[in-house]
Write a protein that holds these residues in place. Structure first.
Motif: not given
Length: 130
Positions: A4, A102, A117, A121
């Motif tokens: 991640y 964001s 976006i 994310f």
């Protein structure tokens, strides 16, 4: 390795690269005197010194994105370091920074700039990776 954090770090690099290249092409290209690096064609609404600091700030944002990317890739590779309270603080601070970024881009561009976006994310990846 934390996949991640690795993906989030790579996205930071890519976002910075795309930001600088598209900014040069779409925003600053026609504001540059032929053969110069820094844009210096003033307009009715923008003085040369303002244009030059906008250009510098534009690229600073990319450089800061790369810095975040370096941190995240390093943390992803040396994931055992994340157990410390300081590393948890770094990751959560970065995640919140991405979420706030964001929101700012979403509101500031009325959702028309896709950067919001990517920031969202990255923040989500950091939360999942923690």
């Amino acid at each position: 390795m934390n996949i991640y954090f690795l993906i989030a770090g790579v996205l930071c690099f890519l976002l910075g690269i795309i930001h600088s290249i598209l900014g040069e092409y779409m925003i600053f290209n026609d504001k540059r005197i032929k053969g110069t690096l820094v844009p210096s064609k003033k307009s009715a609404s923008l003085k040369v010194r303002h244009l030059r600091i906008l250009w510098a700030t534009w690229h600073l944002a990319s450089i800061f994105g790369w810095c975040f990317g370096f941190f995240l890739v390093r943390i992803a590779v040396d994931y055992h370091m994340v157990n410390s309270e300081f590393m948890k603080f770094i990751i959560s601070s970065t995640a919140y920074t991405m979420f706030i970024s964001s929101i700012i881009v979403l509101i500031g561009t009325k959702g028309k700039h896709p950067g919001w976006i990517v920031f969202l994310f990255i923040g989500i990846l950091l939360m999942f990776g923690s």
